[in-house]
Write a protein that holds these residues in place. Sequence first.
Motif, mmCIF file in Angstrom:
data_model
loop_
_atom_site.group_PDB
_atom_site.id
_atom_site.type_symbol
_atom_site.label_atom_id
_atom_site.label_comp_id
_atom_site.label_asym_id
_atom_site.label_seq_id
_atom_site.Cartn_x
_atom_site.Cartn_y
_atom_site.Cartn_z
ATOM 1 N N TYR A 60 0.866 -1.183 0.000
ATOM 2 C CA TYR A 60 0.000 0.000 0.000
ATOM 3 C C TYR A 60 0.897 1.225 0.000
ATOM 4 O O TYR A 60 1.668 1.448 0.937
ATOM 5 N N TYR A 61 0.787 2.029 -1.073
ATOM 6 C CA TYR A 61 1.654 3.200 -1.252
ATOM 7 C C TYR A 61 0.964 4.457 -0.724
ATOM 8 O O TYR A 61 -0.245 4.647 -0.914
ATOM 9 N N SER A 98 5.826 2.500 0.859
ATOM 10 C CA SER A 98 4.698 1.572 0.987
ATOM 11 C C SER A 98 4.810 0.766 2.266
ATOM 12 O O SER A 98 5.886 0.630 2.840
#
Length: 290
Positions: free
Chosen positions: A197-198, A206
């Motif tokens: 998840y950036y 991330s």
Amino acid sequence: MDRLLVVPEEREVSRRRCCCAGEEPGGPYPCQPCPQPLFPPNPTRWRVSVTADGIICDSAGNGAVAGGTVIDCKRGGCGRQTYRRKALGLDGSALGVCDEADLCDALIDDPATTDSGTATIEWTFCGAVIANDCPGNSGCPDVTNIQSPAVAINFVTAGVEWDAANCTWNTATGSTTDCRTVIEVEYTYTDSFDYPYYTDNGFCDSYSVTFTVTRTWICYYARRVAPGQYYAEGQYALVRCTYPGGVSTVGASATCTLAGGTVCSADGLTPVAPPTTWTPPQYITLQRLG
């Protein structure tokens, strides 16, 4: 002469009917009493064992099953697809610091694993067998209950009649002439994987997020009893199955969804199959062991 001609003809018809009746074991027949004896030295024992493999759920399309802001490499069309591990998390603000090509390279897109399992129950009494209650329940000490996460036998119910209008069954009455046994089997698919998840904290950084999916098929198998049978013995057909919806995915213009539902056999004897990519076994077997 006329009487001599008629009598053999009636006997021949009678023989043909008897032969046909013998070729149709399993019904319809009224419910039968519990076979005796049930206790030593000759206990009556029954067994149901169900095995399934290759269990996997569906996705509602070929886009990502999890993530944040949509980018082109995550988009996909809608429609039933075999579930894949496809995900990429993204804050909208991260697009200002992350290169979209790098983000697409980071997209998780892998085949998912499948599930398999076997469930077995054995018992030595007449009545409803609720596998989830045994062993450990003093009311059913004679139950052998071996379940698995992917396949579970929930109950065996004897002495019922099929209600075709409502796709269910009811406790048989004294006037029932088509007695059956019903077995509920639950098939479950689970999967879990991590994806990046950036976010924008001044850099294109991330962190790991876990995506988990669980989907379940609740299936009912039925068979008519034959003379002398309390539980119907032999091969059971899948007559009702409530199947799961697909995992929602990121579509080209909107989120793709795929609803679950229920399929039902009109006569409670002919097997059915849900429209899912993986389908439950159409037949299982109840054995009388002694």
